[in-house]
Structures are given as C-alpha cells and as structure tokens.
Scaffold this active site. Structure first.
Site, PDB file in Angstrom:
ATOM      1  N   THR A 228       0.519  -0.878  -0.023  1.00 31.10           N
ATOM      2  CA  THR A 228       0.053  -0.428  -0.717  1.00 31.10           C
ATOM      3  C   THR A 228       1.115   1.148   0.015  1.00 31.10           C
ATOM      4  OG1 THR A 228       0.312   0.137   2.595  1.00 31.10           O
ATOM      5  CG2 THR A 228      -1.827  -1.424   1.021  1.00 31.10           C
ATOM      6  N   SER A 229       1.889   1.244  -0.305  1.00 27.48           N
ATOM      7  CA  SER A 229       3.522   1.975  -0.538  1.00 27.48           C
ATOM      8  C   SER A 229       3.052   2.830  -1.261  1.00 27.48           C
ATOM      9  CB  SER A 229       4.868   1.879   0.360  1.00 27.48           C
ATOM     10  OG  SER A 229       4.639   2.503   1.529  1.00 27.48           O
ATOM     11  N   ARG A 230       4.426   2.436  -2.608  1.00 23.25           N
ATOM     12  CA  ARG A 230       4.530   2.835  -3.390  1.00 23.25           C
ATOM     13  C   ARG A 230       5.256   1.979  -4.794  1.00 23.25           C
ATOM     14  NH1 ARG A 230       2.393   6.750  -2.528  1.00 23.25           N
ATOM     15  NH2 ARG A 230       2.895   8.530  -1.750  1.00 23.25           N
ATOM     16  N   ASP A 254      -1.716  -1.804  -3.553  1.00 25.49           N
ATOM     17  CA  ASP A 254      -2.946  -0.523  -3.778  1.00 25.49           C
ATOM     18  C   ASP A 254      -2.144   0.262  -4.661  1.00 25.49           C
ATOM     19  OD1 ASP A 254      -5.317   1.434  -3.210  1.00 25.49           O
ATOM     20  OD2 ASP A 254      -3.883   1.827  -1.674  1.00 25.49           O
ATOM     21  N   GLU A 259       1.227   3.594 -12.385  1.00 25.84           N
ATOM     22  CA  GLU A 259      -0.101   3.362 -11.847  1.00 25.84           C
ATOM     23  C   GLU A 259      -0.709   4.227 -12.685  1.00 25.84           C
ATOM     24  OE1 GLU A 259       0.156   3.531  -7.875  1.00 25.84           O
ATOM     25  OE2 GLU A 259      -0.355   5.280  -7.633  1.00 25.84           O
ATOM     26  N   HIS A 291      -4.739   2.616  -5.720  1.00 23.51           N
ATOM     27  CA  HIS A 291      -4.291   3.583  -5.159  1.00 23.51           C
ATOM     28  C   HIS A 291      -6.144   4.182  -4.393  1.00 23.51           C
ATOM     29  CE1 HIS A 291      -0.058   5.956  -4.020  1.00 23.51           C
ATOM     30  NE2 HIS A 291      -1.298   6.509  -3.217  1.00 23.51           N
ATOM     31  N   GLN A 292      -5.910   3.856  -3.197  1.00 29.62           N
ATOM     32  CA  GLN A 292      -7.667   3.432  -2.609  1.00 29.62           C
ATOM     33  C   GLN A 292      -7.719   3.255  -1.004  1.00 29.62           C
ATOM     34  OE1 GLN A 292     -10.245   0.880  -3.407  1.00 29.62           O
ATOM     35  NE2 GLN A 292     -11.979   1.127  -1.886  1.00 29.62           N
ATOM     36  N   PHE A 294      -6.002   5.312   1.082  1.00 32.27           N
ATOM     37  CA  PHE A 294      -5.934   6.495   1.404  1.00 32.27           C
ATOM     38  C   PHE A 294      -7.801   7.505   1.888  1.00 32.27           C
ATOM     39  CE2 PHE A 294      -7.395  10.340  -1.405  1.00 32.27           C
ATOM     40  CZ  PHE A 294      -7.651   8.615  -2.635  1.00 32.27           C
TER      41      PHE A 294
HETATM   42  P1  NAI Z   1       6.756   7.278   7.837  1.00 27.75           P
HETATM   43  O1  NAI Z   1       8.081   8.452   7.136  1.00 27.75           O
HETATM   44  O2  NAI Z   1       5.829   7.795   9.098  1.00 27.75           O
HETATM   45  O3  NAI Z   1       7.179   6.078   7.345  1.00 27.75           O
HETATM   46  C1  NAI Z   1       8.116   5.333   6.852  1.00 27.75           C
HETATM   47  C2  NAI Z   1       9.172   4.686   7.551  1.00 27.75           C
HETATM   48  O4  NAI Z   1      10.054   4.197   6.796  1.00 27.75           O
HETATM   49  C3  NAI Z   1      10.560   5.369   9.028  1.00 27.75           C
HETATM   50  O5  NAI Z   1      10.022   4.593   9.771  1.00 27.75           O
HETATM   51  C4  NAI Z   1      11.638   5.413   7.672  1.00 27.75           C
HETATM   52  O6  NAI Z   1      12.705   4.894   8.712  1.00 27.75           O
HETATM   53  C5  NAI Z   1      11.595   4.311   6.936  1.00 27.75           C
HETATM   54  N1  NAI Z   1      12.281   3.965   6.060  1.00 27.75           N
HETATM   55  C6  NAI Z   1      13.078   5.123   4.659  1.00 27.75           C
HETATM   56  N2  NAI Z   1      13.538   4.306   4.554  1.00 27.75           N
HETATM   57  C7  NAI Z   1      13.552   3.006   4.926  1.00 27.75           C
HETATM   58  C8  NAI Z   1      14.609   1.799   3.930  1.00 27.75           C
HETATM   59  N3  NAI Z   1      15.486   1.912   3.183  1.00 27.75           N
HETATM   60  N4  NAI Z   1      14.498   1.122   4.509  1.00 27.75           N
HETATM   61  C9  NAI Z   1      13.390   0.478   5.329  1.00 27.75           C
HETATM   62  N5  NAI Z   1      12.511   1.453   5.868  1.00 27.75           N
HETATM   63  C10 NAI Z   1      12.578   2.665   5.838  1.00 27.75           C
HETATM   64  O7  NAI Z   1       5.570   7.164   6.281  1.00 27.75           O
HETATM   65  P2  NAI Z   1       4.169   7.147   6.776  1.00 27.75           P
HETATM   66  O8  NAI Z   1       3.328   8.454   6.860  1.00 27.75           O
HETATM   67  O9  NAI Z   1       3.541   5.510   7.002  1.00 27.75           O
HETATM   68  O10 NAI Z   1       4.044   6.455   5.239  1.00 27.75           O
HETATM   69  C11 NAI Z   1       4.416   5.595   4.565  1.00 27.75           C
HETATM   70  C12 NAI Z   1       4.598   4.954   3.184  1.00 27.75           C
HETATM   71  O11 NAI Z   1       3.469   4.863   2.848  1.00 27.75           O
HETATM   72  C13 NAI Z   1       4.984   6.729   2.395  1.00 27.75           C
HETATM   73  O12 NAI Z   1       5.920   6.778   2.255  1.00 27.75           O
HETATM   74  C14 NAI Z   1       3.992   6.135   1.030  1.00 27.75           C
HETATM   75  O13 NAI Z   1       4.382   6.232  -0.001  1.00 27.75           O
HETATM   76  C15 NAI Z   1       2.414   5.452   1.277  1.00 27.75           C
HETATM   77  N6  NAI Z   1       1.199   6.500   1.387  1.00 27.75           N
HETATM   78  C16 NAI Z   1       0.658   5.885   0.719  1.00 27.75           C
HETATM   79  C17 NAI Z   1      -1.143   5.246   0.875  1.00 27.75           C
HETATM   80  C18 NAI Z   1      -2.079   4.818  -0.074  1.00 27.75           C
HETATM   81  O14 NAI Z   1      -2.862   5.151  -0.084  1.00 27.75           O
HETATM   82  N7  NAI Z   1      -2.002   4.143  -0.297  1.00 27.75           N
HETATM   83  C19 NAI Z   1      -1.510   7.057   1.039  1.00 27.75           C
HETATM   84  C20 NAI Z   1      -0.608   7.100   2.440  1.00 27.75           C
HETATM   85  C21 NAI Z   1       0.623   6.737   1.770  1.00 27.75           C
END
Ligand code: NAI
Length: 342
Positions: A228-230, A254, A259, A291-292, A294
């Site tokens: 669900t990240s990227r 997701d 995409e 990409h739902q 959120f």
């Molecule tokens: P956050 O910034 O709170 O957490 C990201 C974590 O990843 C941090 O703990 C960081 O230390 C860690 N990280 C950084 N580089 C890393 C690596 N090389 N290996 C392992 N861990 C690493 O971000 P949050 O809010 O938890 O969001 C995470 C991801 O979710 C975002 O980057 C975004 O891409 C994705 N996202 C997807 C959505 C969707 O609708 N599908 C909506 C919101 C975010």
C-alpha cells in the site's frame, strides 16, 4: 491566493472548497494531471496543488518558476513524484505528512483478509445464488508471522492491528525506533521468516525494487505480499514470475509501478496496454485496488485542512512547518529556526 488544483476528483472538491473559502484561497479545479504538457495551465496562479500521480520533474518546475508560481502544495505524504532537489531556490514545496495512518493500515488489512478469506469471490457467488464453498478455503492469521517493512506512522498502526489478530510481528526499518518494543530483524530475515510481508516505507533510490527476484527467492513458498506504499518498491515483472511459479501465494496491491497512466480513471470498455498489469489482475490470487488506501472521510478532511493550513502559513506567516527541501527533509535545520527553506 490563487491555486491551480490538478488531477481533481469529485471527492476533492467539497472539502477543498470548504476549507479554501474559509481561508481566502481560490482553487481552480483541473481534471488533468500536472505534467510537461499541462503545466501552462498554471500561468497566473500563486501555486499548484498536486497529488501522487502528477509529474513535477525538473522541466515542470522550471516552467512553474518562470511563470512566477511560488508554491507546490502536495495533498499527499509521499513526494517521490517531485524533484525536490531541483525545486530548491525556485519553488517552495509542502506536503501533508500524516492525514490518517489508520486509513492506509486498515486498507492493507482489508486487502489481506479479502485475499486470504476470498470474500470478494464469495460476494459474487452468493449474488448469483451460488452457495458452494469449493475453492474458498483460507487460512488463520492467528499465529502467522507478518514482516513489516517501514515502522513509521502507517507501519506502526498496521503492527498494532496485526498484534490484535494474534500474529507474530517482525519488522525492518532503516531507522529503527529505540525502546519501541518492536521486534526488529534484518531485511533478509523478514524475507525468510514471514508468511505475510507488508510494505510501509517510502520509495527512494534505495528502496526502488526492494522486492525483486533475489528477495522473492528468499521468501517462504506461499508468502502473501501487501503493498500500500508505492508501486516501484516491487519489480512487477518479478512478482508476476513469482506468482506464476507458485512461490508467491497472493499479492495485495494498492499501488503499481506504472499506475499513473491508469489508476484513478475508468478504463472499463477500453483495452489496457500494460500487459503486466493486465496479467496480474487476471490472476486469481492477486487483488488490485486503485491507490485507494487513503480514501476515507477522515483522511480527505485532514488532507484538505492541512493543505490549506500549509498554504496560509506559507503566504501569510512566512513559515510552513510542512515545507520540504532536500537539505532538511522535513524535520531539521530550517524547521528548528522556523523559517522558509530558502
Ligand atoms: P513515515 O515517514 O511515517 O514512515 C516511513 C518509514 O519508512 C520510516 O520509519 C522510515 O524510517 C522508514 N524507511 C525509510 N527508508 C527506509 C528503507 N530504506 N528501508 C526500510 N524502511 C525505511 O511514512 P508513513 O506515513 O508511514 O507512510 C509510508 C508510505 O505509505 C509513504 O511513503 C507513502 O508512499 C505510502 N502511502 C500510501 C498511501 C495510499 O493511499 N496507498 C497513502 C499514504 C501514504
């Protein structure tokens, strides 16, 4: 303050109009995404408001700068689609660091449960008065090992939910949180020991294709992968290969690497050019959402409220706590001095 709002969807307009009106920001809503072909639409605006699949590369930034656009307001957390380094000294960027980690973590769980308990298939069967259970056997989450990659806001909510299911949680993060009680292991251990792997880290040069052939080789047979990240965290071709070889038991996606040409739009009745996506969707053990994750009322409200606050802070208070720059990320130097990044 006049803002050109790109990639507008019906659900954006209500919340942004409400918060925008209250704060004196005039949004003009464009359905098109921002990219090199559409950037001229931003002429005459103070800023642009963009989402995950707008392309804010060096060329777009230069054109925005030449038009006198001062700010790029991202209405999302991730900013891999923006050339933050190139924007430095030209156009200020702000984002919404958190709007609802629950929305995304809960969607990841929804996809997992749907996938392993086959409720999406049961729904269609019973609609057709087919009450057979053949082929719907799932497995218990209780007692299974889940590997969580990225223990930020979303990853931690996901971990808490998994613990509620009685799962054994392993985690990997480049920057582990000390004394958090989280059971950190190496990335290889995540791959080798997990029944389910869920990705919650950002897309960077380092994490690009972190799930590749080599990683899939190390995984348990039947592993369930949730993203669900990227999209580009996973090499989609290799995932497909892993599914075809029966190594990967299920995938819940997701997000998808390519995409931006497809997600958020209605292509029913059209031919999808992307063979990898079409093949993934055709697999019985792959669940794709567009990409739902959120998309909850709470998240939409928080996104609009924070984006509008970012704009107001920047233009009227000369400082926005959610400004991004390549030097300070979003936590240090300029933040400590409570000033603009340049
Ligand atoms: P956050 O910034 O709170 O957490 C990201 C974590 O990843 C941090 O703990 C960081 O230390 C860690 N990280 C950084 N580089 C890393 C690596 N090389 N290996 C392992 N861990 C690493 O971000 P949050 O809010 O938890 O969001 C995470 C991801 O979710 C975002 O980057 C975004 O891409 C994705 N996202 C997807 C959505 C969707 O609708 N599908 C909506 C919101 C975010």
């Amino acid at each position: 303050m006049k803002f050109a709002f790109f990639d507008t969807k019906s659900y954006d307009i209500a919340s942004f109009e409400k918060y925008g009106l209250e704060s004196g920001i005039e949004f003009t809503f464009f359905e098109t995404k921002l990219n090199r072909d559409t950037v001229s639409l931003a002429n005459g605006y103070d800023g642009v408001c963009v989402f995950v699949n707008d392309t804010v590369d060096a060329e777009v930034i230069d054109q925005l700068y030449n038009m006198g656009v001062k700010a790029i307001a991202l209405r999302c957390a991730g900013y891999n689609n923006v050339d933050v380094r190139h924007a430095f000294g030209k156009v200020h960027i702000f984002h919404v660091p958190a709007y609802s980690p629950y929305a995304v973590a809960e969607h990841a769980i929804a996809m997992l449960l749907t996938s392993i308990r086959r409720t999406h298939k049961a729904y269609i069967r019973t609609k057709d008065h087919n009450f057979s259970l053949s082929g719907l056997t799932g497995f218990d989450l209780h007692g299974k090992t889940v590997g969580v990659i990225g223990t930020g806001r979303i990853g931690r909510v996901f971990i808490d939910i998994c613990k509620g299911f009685g799962m054994n949680v392993l985690a990997y993060d480049k920057f582990p949180i000390e004394n958090s009680g989280i059971n950190y292991v190496t990335l290889d251990e995540i791959f080798e020991r997990s029944d389910i792997i869920s990705l919650h880290c950002p897309l960077t040069d380092e994490t690009h294709h972190m799930i590749d052939a080599n990683a899939i080789d190390k995984m348990k047979k039947g592993v369930v992968i949730i993203n669900t990240s990227r999209g580009a965290l996973i090499d989609a071709e290799e995932l497909l290969r892993g599914i075809k070889s029966r190594k990967v038991g299920a995938a819940c996606l997701d997000v998808y690497e390519e995409e931006s040409d497809v997600f958020f739009e209605d292509f029913s009745g059209h031919i999808i050019d992307d063979d990898t996506l079409a093949r993934l969707i055709s697999m019985p053990n792959v669940l794709v959402t567009s990409h739902q994750a959120f998309l909850t009322e709470e998240a939409l409200n928080n996104i609009a409220e924070t984006t509008v606050k970012n704009i107001v802070d920047f233009f009227t208070n000369d400082y926005c706590e959610n400004e991004l720059c390549y030097r300070c990320g979003n936590t240090e130097s300029c933040k400590n001095q409570r000033k603009k990044c340049f």
